[in-house]
Write a protein that holds these residues in place. Sequence first.
Motif, PDB file in Angstrom:
ATOM      1  N   PHE A 106       0.833  -1.203   0.000  1.00 29.61           N
ATOM      2  CA  PHE A 106       0.000   0.000   0.000  1.00 29.61           C
ATOM      3  C   PHE A 106       0.867   1.251   0.000  1.00 29.61           C
ATOM      4  O   PHE A 106       0.634   2.182  -0.770  1.00 29.61           O
ATOM      5  CB  PHE A 106      -0.921  -0.018   1.216  1.00 29.61           C
ATOM      6  N   LEU A 107       1.881   1.272   0.871  1.00 28.33           N
ATOM      7  CA  LEU A 107       2.754   2.441   0.949  1.00 28.33           C
ATOM      8  C   LEU A 107       3.549   2.626  -0.342  1.00 28.33           C
ATOM      9  O   LEU A 107       3.773   3.750  -0.788  1.00 28.33           O
ATOM     10  CB  LEU A 107       3.717   2.300   2.136  1.00 28.33           C
ATOM     11  N   LEU A 114      -0.852  10.193  -2.766  1.00 24.85           N
ATOM     12  CA  LEU A 114      -1.323  10.807  -1.525  1.00 24.85           C
ATOM     13  C   LEU A 114      -0.415  11.954  -1.120  1.00 24.85           C
ATOM     14  O   LEU A 114       0.726  12.047  -1.560  1.00 24.85           O
ATOM     15  CB  LEU A 114      -1.361   9.761  -0.403  1.00 24.85           C
ATOM     16  N   LYS A 115      -0.923  12.803  -0.253  1.00 29.92           N
ATOM     17  CA  LYS A 115      -0.108  13.895   0.270  1.00 29.92           C
ATOM     18  C   LYS A 115       0.920  13.347   1.256  1.00 29.92           C
ATOM     19  O   LYS A 115       0.662  12.352   1.947  1.00 29.92           O
ATOM     20  CB  LYS A 115      -0.996  14.931   0.968  1.00 29.92           C
ATOM     21  N   PRO A 116       2.087  13.983   1.357  1.00 26.82           N
ATOM     22  CA  PRO A 116       3.119  13.506   2.282  1.00 26.82           C
ATOM     23  C   PRO A 116       2.620  13.371   3.716  1.00 26.82           C
ATOM     24  O   PRO A 116       2.979  12.426   4.417  1.00 26.82           O
ATOM     25  CB  PRO A 116       4.215  14.571   2.169  1.00 26.82           C
ATOM     26  N   GLY A 117       1.781  14.318   4.145  1.00 28.93           N
ATOM     27  CA  GLY A 117       1.261  14.238   5.515  1.00 28.93           C
ATOM     28  C   GLY A 117       0.382  13.020   5.726  1.00 28.93           C
ATOM     29  O   GLY A 117       0.440  12.377   6.776  1.00 28.93           O
ATOM     30  N   THR A 118      -0.419  12.687   4.728  1.00 29.97           N
ATOM     31  CA  THR A 118      -1.270  11.504   4.816  1.00 29.97           C
ATOM     32  C   THR A 118      -0.426  10.239   4.850  1.00 29.97           C
ATOM     33  O   THR A 118      -0.696   9.322   5.627  1.00 29.97           O
ATOM     34  CB  THR A 118      -2.240  11.452   3.615  1.00 29.97           C
ATOM     35  N   VAL A 119       0.602  10.200   4.015  1.00 26.86           N
ATOM     36  CA  VAL A 119       1.509   9.047   4.001  1.00 26.86           C
ATOM     37  C   VAL A 119       2.196   8.897   5.358  1.00 26.86           C
ATOM     38  O   VAL A 119       2.348   7.786   5.872  1.00 26.86           O
ATOM     39  CB  VAL A 119       2.559   9.193   2.881  1.00 26.86           C
ATOM     40  N   ALA A 120       2.592  10.026   5.945  1.00 28.16           N
ATOM     41  CA  ALA A 120       3.252   9.979   7.252  1.00 28.16           C
ATOM     42  C   ALA A 120       2.325   9.414   8.326  1.00 28.16           C
ATOM     43  O   ALA A 120       2.753   8.657   9.198  1.00 28.16           O
ATOM     44  CB  ALA A 120       3.725  11.382   7.651  1.00 28.16           C
ATOM     45  N   ILE A 121       1.024   9.751   8.252  1.00 30.88           N
ATOM     46  CA  ILE A 121       0.057   9.221   9.212  1.00 30.88           C
ATOM     47  C   ILE A 121      -0.071   7.714   9.058  1.00 30.88           C
ATOM     48  O   ILE A 121      -0.056   6.959  10.037  1.00 30.88           O
ATOM     49  CB  ILE A 121      -1.310   9.905   9.024  1.00 30.88           C
ATOM     50  N   TYR A 122      -0.202   7.265   7.798  1.00 21.69           N
ATOM     51  CA  TYR A 122      -0.283   5.821   7.550  1.00 21.69           C
ATOM     52  C   TYR A 122       0.972   5.112   8.049  1.00 21.69           C
ATOM     53  O   TYR A 122       0.906   4.088   8.733  1.00 21.69           O
ATOM     54  CB  TYR A 122      -0.463   5.555   6.056  1.00 21.69           C
ATOM     55  N   ARG A 123       2.129   5.650   7.688  1.00 19.75           N
ATOM     56  CA  ARG A 123       3.391   4.985   8.050  1.00 19.75           C
ATOM     57  C   ARG A 123       3.545   4.897   9.569  1.00 19.75           C
ATOM     58  O   ARG A 123       3.986   3.876  10.102  1.00 19.75           O
ATOM     59  CB  ARG A 123       4.568   5.737   7.430  1.00 19.75           C
ATOM     60  N   SER A 124       3.182   5.961  10.263  1.00 21.76           N
ATOM     61  CA  SER A 124       3.280   5.965  11.721  1.00 21.76           C
ATOM     62  C   SER A 124       2.365   4.911  12.333  1.00 21.76           C
ATOM     63  O   SER A 124       2.769   4.167  13.241  1.00 21.76           O
ATOM     64  CB  SER A 124       2.916   7.355  12.259  1.00 21.76           C
ATOM     65  N   ALA A 125       1.122   4.832  11.833  1.00 23.63           N
ATOM     66  CA  ALA A 125       0.170   3.845  12.348  1.00 23.63           C
ATOM     67  C   ALA A 125       0.635   2.421  12.052  1.00 23.63           C
ATOM     68  O   ALA A 125       0.543   1.531  12.903  1.00 23.63           O
ATOM     69  CB  ALA A 125      -1.208   4.085  11.739  1.00 23.63           C
ATOM     70  N   SER A 256      -1.040  42.518  -4.321  1.00 19.28           N
ATOM     71  CA  SER A 256      -2.493  42.391  -4.139  1.00 19.28           C
ATOM     72  C   SER A 256      -2.853  42.075  -2.693  1.00 19.28           C
ATOM     73  O   SER A 256      -4.034  42.044  -2.342  1.00 19.28           O
ATOM     74  CB  SER A 256      -3.041  41.292  -5.050  1.00 19.28           C
ATOM     75  N   MET A 257      -1.831  41.820  -1.867  1.00 20.65           N
ATOM     76  CA  MET A 257      -2.006  41.464  -0.456  1.00 20.65           C
ATOM     77  C   MET A 257      -2.905  40.235  -0.301  1.00 20.65           C
ATOM     78  O   MET A 257      -3.878  40.223   0.454  1.00 20.65           O
ATOM     79  CB  MET A 257      -2.575  42.645   0.324  1.00 20.65           C
ATOM     80  N   VAL A 258      -2.555  39.185  -1.055  1.00 21.25           N
ATOM     81  CA  VAL A 258      -3.299  37.931  -1.013  1.00 21.25           C
ATOM     82  C   VAL A 258      -2.319  36.781  -0.802  1.00 21.25           C
ATOM     83  O   VAL A 258      -1.281  36.698  -1.467  1.00 21.25           O
ATOM     84  CB  VAL A 258      -4.098  37.703  -2.317  1.00 21.25           C
ATOM     85  N   TRP A 259      -2.658  35.917   0.120  1.00 23.02           N
ATOM     86  CA  TRP A 259      -1.895  34.684   0.374  1.00 23.02           C
ATOM     87  C   TRP A 259      -2.632  33.540  -0.316  1.00 23.02           C
ATOM     88  O   TRP A 259      -3.802  33.283  -0.024  1.00 23.02           O
ATOM     89  CB  TRP A 259      -1.779  34.440   1.870  1.00 23.02           C
ATOM     90  N   THR A 260      -1.949  32.852  -1.214  1.00 24.32           N
ATOM     91  CA  THR A 260      -2.524  31.704  -1.909  1.00 24.32           C
ATOM     92  C   THR A 260      -1.864  30.432  -1.415  1.00 24.32           C
ATOM     93  O   THR A 260      -0.646  30.260  -1.555  1.00 24.32           O
ATOM     94  CB  THR A 260      -2.346  31.812  -3.428  1.00 24.32           C
ATOM     95  N   VAL A 261      -2.651  29.566  -0.819  1.00 20.34           N
ATOM     96  CA  VAL A 261      -2.166  28.248  -0.403  1.00 20.34           C
ATOM     97  C   VAL A 261      -2.268  27.324  -1.616  1.00 20.34           C
ATOM     98  O   VAL A 261      -3.364  27.096  -2.128  1.00 20.34           O
ATOM     99  CB  VAL A 261      -3.012  27.681   0.759  1.00 20.34           C
ATOM    100  N   PRO A 262      -1.152  26.779  -2.113  1.00 20.38           N
ATOM    101  CA  PRO A 262      -1.214  25.906  -3.283  1.00 20.38           C
ATOM    102  C   PRO A 262      -2.053  24.657  -3.008  1.00 20.38           C
ATOM    103  O   PRO A 262      -2.195  24.237  -1.845  1.00 20.38           O
ATOM    104  CB  PRO A 262       0.253  25.528  -3.531  1.00 20.38           C
ATOM    105  N   ALA A 263      -2.613  24.089  -4.068  1.00 19.95           N
ATOM    106  CA  ALA A 263      -3.488  22.928  -3.920  1.00 19.95           C
ATOM    107  C   ALA A 263      -2.801  21.790  -3.191  1.00 19.95           C
ATOM    108  O   ALA A 263      -3.419  21.094  -2.385  1.00 19.95           O
ATOM    109  CB  ALA A 263      -3.973  22.463  -5.297  1.00 19.95           C
ATOM    110  N   GLN A 264      -1.494  21.607  -3.438  1.00 16.68           N
ATOM    111  CA  GLN A 264      -0.800  20.481  -2.806  1.00 16.68           C
ATOM    112  C   GLN A 264      -0.623  20.661  -1.301  1.00 16.68           C
ATOM    113  O   GLN A 264      -0.338  19.702  -0.586  1.00 16.68           O
ATOM    114  CB  GLN A 264       0.573  20.241  -3.460  1.00 16.68           C
ATOM    115  N   ASN A 265      -0.786  21.889  -0.820  1.00 15.63           N
ATOM    116  CA  ASN A 265      -0.684  22.148   0.619  1.00 15.63           C
ATOM    117  C   ASN A 265      -2.042  22.274   1.286  1.00 15.63           C
ATOM    118  O   ASN A 265      -2.124  22.510   2.492  1.00 15.63           O
ATOM    119  CB  ASN A 265       0.100  23.427   0.879  1.00 15.63           C
ATOM    120  N   SER A 266      -3.098  22.138   0.502  1.00 10.91           N
ATOM    121  CA  SER A 266      -4.450  22.315   1.025  1.00 10.91           C
ATOM    122  C   SER A 266      -5.094  20.967   1.304  1.00 10.91           C
ATOM    123  O   SER A 266      -4.949  20.025   0.525  1.00 10.91           O
ATOM    124  CB  SER A 266      -5.298  23.090   0.009  1.00 10.91           C
TER     125      SER A 266
END
Length: 390
Positions: A106-107, A114-125, A256-266
């Motif tokens: 699976f890993l 998957l996102k790195p954070g999601t993979v890290a959660i799976y790997r830890s579990a 423009s004083m706007v912060w855009t969070v990229p899709a991969q970080n959302s």
Amino acid sequence: MSLSDAKLRAILGKPYQGKPELSDRDGLGVRITPQGTITWQWRFRWQGKPCRLSVGRYPDLKVAEARQLIPEIRNVLSNGTDPRLYWKHRTTQEGMPTLKDICEAFLELRAPGLKPGTVAIYRSAFNAYLFNAFPGKPVERITMSEWIDFFDSIAKTSRVTAGAMLKHVKAICNWAIRRQMISNLDVLQLRVSDVGSPSKVGDRVLTFPECHKILAELDKSRATTTVINSIKACLYSGARISELLKSKRADFDLESMVWTVPAQNSKTNLPVRRPITEDLLAILQQQWSLYQSEWSFPAPNEHRKPLGVASVNKLVREIRARMDIPHWRLHDFRRTLSTRLSEVGVLPHVTEKMLGHVLGGVMAVYNKHDWLDEQRTAYDRWTLLLTPAC
């Protein structure tokens, strides 16, 4: 030319000097030794390389029987599984996958999507609970009573963790079934309520005096500036801490004083746009002046990497222990922003955008507006509410 039983019988067990390989159809063929031993093999390509799979010997496997195997094996290949691994699992108990085997598969195969954070959660579990469970035992041989004992042992420490592990097990087992690595399992019949408890939905909403105390404790802290600033930015913006820690200078448009969070970080896999408020700008300018890094909140001792959430949580625990207010955590900042702004009349669709949520129903499909002006007004209101009265 297609093979026939009559042709193979004429070769079987006799001295043979013809072609060592004879083709049938659909990639199926036989390999023949000089002694007349006939082995069925199927040719395919795996990861761009030519491969072959031995599926049995003639006459144990007749021509018609060998041909009937090909659609099954081809389907495995089309689903992204190595037919050699599948065949090994299918034909020998020793080769049947263990729980650790399917976790590792699976890993390896699922993680790239998957996102790195999601993979890290799976790997830890997996490391904590699943890799060492039922060592050496094929997952298809684990009985229901063994599964229940396993989850009950976890529930003695935490029923929530037991429920979470069941969800992980069901997710990877269903994945393995769809990939035809294993057949159906008894454990899939279990529900979280059978072995544990679902995770609790948080309900903590901070008061403004409590927010003021947290900011005061942060100002008194002797922790690294970037750790302190990340917590402050979390409170001022209502953003997820992961969005802040992964943010780069390039994500902030000061024109423009706007912060855009990229899709991969959302978390929603969609970009999130928020106004840059005066408080957030002050924090960012301090960070950028202190650290020469592409990251807005770099690790203190390694500016080429972002700050880790463990450092942030460590400071939260330290200041929380010094405060005489009920237990709180970073995620409560988001609930507090939404609740308190709603109390002063900010409309729900605006606070949802501030939190980076996807709007529900038809609005999610047709309305792509970010309400930046309304967000900016709401953030100005939020800033005033977070400012202690003199």
